[in-house]
Design a protein around this motif. Sequence first.
Motif, PDB file in Angstrom:
ATOM      1  N   PRO A 222      17.676  21.625  16.583  1.00 60.66           N
ATOM      2  CA  PRO A 222      17.882  22.282  17.881  1.00 60.66           C
ATOM      3  C   PRO A 222      16.961  21.760  18.985  1.00 60.66           C
ATOM      4  CG  PRO A 222      17.892  23.903  16.120  1.00 60.66           C
ATOM      5  CD  PRO A 222      17.490  22.604  15.492  1.00 60.66           C
ATOM      6  N   ASP A 223      15.709  21.422  18.633  1.00 57.95           N
ATOM      7  CA  ASP A 223      14.786  20.975  19.677  1.00 57.95           C
ATOM      8  C   ASP A 223      15.084  19.565  20.175  1.00 57.95           C
ATOM      9  OD1 ASP A 223      13.961  19.545  17.481  1.00 57.95           O
ATOM     10  OD2 ASP A 223      11.905  20.308  17.457  1.00 57.95           O
ATOM     11  N   GLU A 224      16.024  18.864  19.542  1.00 58.76           N
ATOM     12  CA  GLU A 224      16.440  17.547  20.012  1.00 58.76           C
ATOM     13  C   GLU A 224      17.628  17.619  20.966  1.00 58.76           C
ATOM     14  OE1 GLU A 224      15.989  14.397  16.574  1.00 58.76           O
ATOM     15  OE2 GLU A 224      16.880  16.222  15.745  1.00 58.76           O
ATOM     16  N   PHE A 225      18.246  18.781  21.027  1.00 59.10           N
ATOM     17  CA  PHE A 225      19.530  18.908  21.714  1.00 59.10           C
ATOM     18  C   PHE A 225      19.425  18.607  23.208  1.00 59.10           C
ATOM     19  CE2 PHE A 225      22.662  21.482  24.019  1.00 59.10           C
ATOM     20  CZ  PHE A 225      23.838  20.996  23.469  1.00 59.10           C
ATOM     21  N   ALA A 226      18.521  19.277  23.900  1.00 53.04           N
ATOM     22  CA  ALA A 226      18.437  19.110  25.358  1.00 53.04           C
ATOM     23  C   ALA A 226      18.152  17.662  25.737  1.00 53.04           C
ATOM     24  CB  ALA A 226      17.357  20.027  25.937  1.00 53.04           C
ATOM     25  N   GLY A 227      17.287  16.996  24.978  1.00 52.55           N
ATOM     26  CA  GLY A 227      16.982  15.599  25.266  1.00 52.55           C
ATOM     27  C   GLY A 227      18.184  14.696  25.099  1.00 52.55           C
ATOM     28  N   ASN A 228      18.999  14.979  24.080  1.00 54.16           N
ATOM     29  CA  ASN A 228      20.193  14.160  23.873  1.00 54.16           C
ATOM     30  C   ASN A 228      21.253  14.421  24.933  1.00 54.16           C
ATOM     31  OD1 ASN A 228      18.887  13.123  21.664  1.00 54.16           O
ATOM     32  ND2 ASN A 228      20.510  13.573  20.201  1.00 54.16           N
ATOM     33  N   VAL A 229      21.372  15.669  25.360  1.00 52.87           N
ATOM     34  CA  VAL A 229      22.290  15.959  26.466  1.00 52.87           C
ATOM     35  C   VAL A 229      21.800  15.270  27.740  1.00 52.87           C
ATOM     36  CG1 VAL A 229      23.248  17.772  27.948  1.00 52.87           C
ATOM     37  CG2 VAL A 229      23.109  18.131  25.477  1.00 52.87           C
ATOM     38  N   ARG A 230      20.499  15.226  27.926  1.00 49.70           N
ATOM     39  CA  ARG A 230      19.954  14.528  29.087  1.00 49.70           C
ATOM     40  C   ARG A 230      20.358  13.049  29.070  1.00 49.70           C
ATOM     41  NH1 ARG A 230      15.411  16.601  28.816  1.00 49.70           N
ATOM     42  NH2 ARG A 230      14.245  15.048  27.635  1.00 49.70           N
ATOM     43  N   LYS A 231      20.403  12.443  27.899  1.00 45.54           N
ATOM     44  CA  LYS A 231      20.866  11.054  27.791  1.00 45.54           C
ATOM     45  C   LYS A 231      22.322  10.945  28.236  1.00 45.54           C
ATOM     46  CE  LYS A 231      17.737   9.797  23.992  1.00 45.54           C
ATOM     47  NZ  LYS A 231      17.645   9.403  22.570  1.00 45.54           N
ATOM     48  N   ALA A 232      23.131  11.953  27.887  1.00 47.85           N
ATOM     49  CA  ALA A 232      24.529  11.959  28.329  1.00 47.85           C
ATOM     50  C   ALA A 232      24.615  12.066  29.849  1.00 47.85           C
ATOM     51  CB  ALA A 232      25.283  13.105  27.668  1.00 47.85           C
ATOM     52  N   ILE A 233      23.731  12.866  30.453  1.00 49.49           N
ATOM     53  CA  ILE A 233      23.702  12.999  31.909  1.00 49.49           C
ATOM     54  C   ILE A 233      23.287  11.676  32.543  1.00 49.49           C
ATOM     55  CG2 ILE A 233      22.518  14.147  33.822  1.00 49.49           C
ATOM     56  CD1 ILE A 233      22.363  16.654  32.003  1.00 49.49           C
ATOM     57  N   GLU A 234      22.303  11.033  31.957  1.00 48.94           N
ATOM     58  CA  GLU A 234      21.862   9.729  32.478  1.00 48.94           C
ATOM     59  C   GLU A 234      22.949   8.678  32.334  1.00 48.94           C
ATOM     60  OE1 GLU A 234      18.407   9.150  30.116  1.00 48.94           O
ATOM     61  OE2 GLU A 234      17.126  10.468  31.333  1.00 48.94           O
ATOM     62  N   ALA A 235      23.879   8.893  31.379  1.00 45.10           N
ATOM     63  CA  ALA A 235      24.982   7.953  31.184  1.00 45.10           C
ATOM     64  C   ALA A 235      26.199   8.297  32.031  1.00 45.10           C
ATOM     65  CB  ALA A 235      25.374   7.915  29.707  1.00 45.10           C
ATOM     66  N   GLY A 236      26.075   9.289  32.925  1.00 41.89           N
ATOM     67  CA  GLY A 236      27.158   9.556  33.868  1.00 41.89           C
ATOM     68  C   GLY A 236      27.775  10.936  33.815  1.00 41.89           C
ATOM     69  N   LEU A 237      27.358  11.795  32.879  1.00 42.19           N
ATOM     70  CA  LEU A 237      27.922  13.141  32.798  1.00 42.19           C
ATOM     71  C   LEU A 237      27.298  14.019  33.878  1.00 42.19           C
ATOM     72  CD1 LEU A 237      29.711  15.176  31.174  1.00 42.19           C
ATOM     73  CD2 LEU A 237      27.625  15.746  29.895  1.00 42.19           C
ATOM     74  N   PRO A 238      28.100  14.659  34.728  1.00 45.14           N
ATOM     75  CA  PRO A 238      27.535  15.564  35.743  1.00 45.14           C
ATOM     76  C   PRO A 238      26.775  16.718  35.087  1.00 45.14           C
ATOM     77  CG  PRO A 238      29.822  15.019  36.260  1.00 45.14           C
ATOM     78  CD  PRO A 238      29.561  14.514  34.872  1.00 45.14           C
ATOM     79  N   GLU A 239      25.687  17.135  35.728  1.00 48.54           N
ATOM     80  CA  GLU A 239      24.871  18.214  35.159  1.00 48.54           C
ATOM     81  C   GLU A 239      25.668  19.503  35.016  1.00 48.54           C
ATOM     82  OE1 GLU A 239      20.956  18.867  36.724  1.00 48.54           O
ATOM     83  OE2 GLU A 239      20.745  16.765  37.333  1.00 48.54           O
ATOM     84  N   ASP A 240      26.525  19.792  35.994  1.00 55.52           N
ATOM     85  CA  ASP A 240      27.333  21.012  35.898  1.00 55.52           C
ATOM     86  C   ASP A 240      28.278  20.955  34.705  1.00 55.52           C
ATOM     87  OD1 ASP A 240      26.091  21.952  38.155  1.00 55.52           O
ATOM     88  OD2 ASP A 240      27.729  21.399  39.520  1.00 55.52           O
ATOM     89  N   ALA A 241      28.825  19.775  34.423  1.00 51.77           N
ATOM     90  CA  ALA A 241      29.714  19.626  33.264  1.00 51.77           C
ATOM     91  C   ALA A 241      28.939  19.804  31.966  1.00 51.77           C
ATOM     92  CB  ALA A 241      30.399  18.256  33.298  1.00 51.77           C
ATOM     93  N   ALA A 242      27.697  19.322  31.953  1.00 52.35           N
ATOM     94  CA  ALA A 242      26.865  19.491  30.763  1.00 52.35           C
ATOM     95  C   ALA A 242      26.573  20.960  30.509  1.00 52.35           C
ATOM     96  CB  ALA A 242      25.559  18.707  30.926  1.00 52.35           C
ATOM     97  N   LEU A 243      26.248  21.699  31.582  1.00 48.50           N
ATOM     98  CA  LEU A 243      25.972  23.124  31.421  1.00 48.50           C
ATOM     99  C   LEU A 243      27.225  23.887  31.010  1.00 48.50           C
ATOM    100  CD1 LEU A 243      23.893  25.363  31.584  1.00 48.50           C
ATOM    101  CD2 LEU A 243      24.431  25.608  34.025  1.00 48.50           C
TER     102      LEU A 243
END
Length: 478
Positions: free
Chosen positions: A385-406
């Motif tokens: 679980p503690d790795e999750f936010a960091g990996n989602v952040r990588k998805a955001i850096e790769a082009g995923l909008p933050e609102d879509a991630a949330l």
Amino acid sequence: MYRLRWIPKNRFLQGIGNLAILLVVVIVFAAGRPVEATQRQAAYAITNATIITSPGNSVETATVVLRDGLIEAVGTDVATPPDARIIDGSGMTVYAGWIDSFSEVAIQEEPSAPPTLVTSGRGGGGRGSRGSGRQTLQMLELGSPGVNQHVNPEFIQADNLTNEDTSLAAFRDAGFTAALVVPQNGIYRGQSVLIALRETSTEEMVLNDNVAQVVGFSTGGFGRGYPSSAMGVIALIRQVLLDTQRQATWENSFNNDPTGIPRPETNPAYTSLMPILAGDQQMIFDTNNTRDAKRGLLIAKEFGLSTIIKGNGNEYDMVDVLVDANVEVIVPVNYPDKPSVGDNDAANLDISLVALQRWEAAPGNAAAIATAGVTFAFTSDGINPDEFAGNVRKAIEAGLPEDAALAAVTTNPAAMFGVDSIIGTIEPGKIANVVIATGAPFAEGTEIRHVFVDGVHTVPPGDNGDGPTNPRHDGGRK
């Protein structure tokens, strides 16, 4: 004039005994309920915070009031109730607790046996006969029964939960407040359940039971029985659905006019799958690769199933297929490890081009399907679980909008699992699943300071040594 009434000794002692029992019951009830009840009934006011009410919508310098386990009010003009415990949210961000869309948290290690199933043959006890131990589905195939241990759609995960899983706290500390718990074994694995991530009775943990039937593509392996191949798995999945159709037709015919029709036999497995065929319940295909996902979609199309694909991280390879199928997807963020490329040219030759491409493309998977308009939700499956936010952040850096991630951890899974009226956003009347953090949900350096699950307040571990399951009513730390 009052008269003393003589009470026989045995009745007097019996009366004292009954009173003692009553007192014990009251004490036990008082000891078992008030702490949790008090926690849920307590009122909290989180003031002066940035509140993300839903993905893409926020209010600054606002207050949210929690009471009786629910969100009572939210906005810039909300008065602080005099009885509320105040948490100063200055410089903080408040958002809805995350939902993990495919989890094995809180699964009881030794699940209770599923209901005993009835064989399709008339011999051996016939209707209502019971065997011993874990039973397997007796398939109705042209009157000749077949048995397969990988088929258990009647299994109910809601009946096989534990509130003693230590990882509940780890999920809360990461920002999760709910999770879809899925059965792990077999091909037809059983019914999933959405739970609140807190240590209470397993009945109270349940937010929505029987959310979806879960089907996997695992083979028995050579020498471990049928099916031992991918082709066998597909055949078994289809055959069970065909058998369920046959059972439904038989039951409908008998119910309309039983004349001349043998009485249908009771079979909980087929009964469990009938809502799937009727379109009243979803089926989650747990896929290991894009081939499995495509096969699952073909089966869904053949039988008219409402389907969710639990992906494997390579959905960018089949975006067009997902769009054509109009299907929702559960997306993992357990990215592959970076291939070890060194100075040894001979060793480097052992690294396939596909492995390199998968590693490079993995963080952009969510952005690719989001761009195509595919609705998806995230899962922490495969990582801590503690790795999750960091990996989602990588998805955001790769082009995923933050609102879509949330949205992928709040509103999307809430809608997928039929609970968007009670969780997923910060709105009055919804369950108080709330996170207070030092910054935006996936921003680097953001720390979670407070978590509410069902209105019960917990504080992740800090320098003061407070554990995540210890309620704090003094505003905690900032």
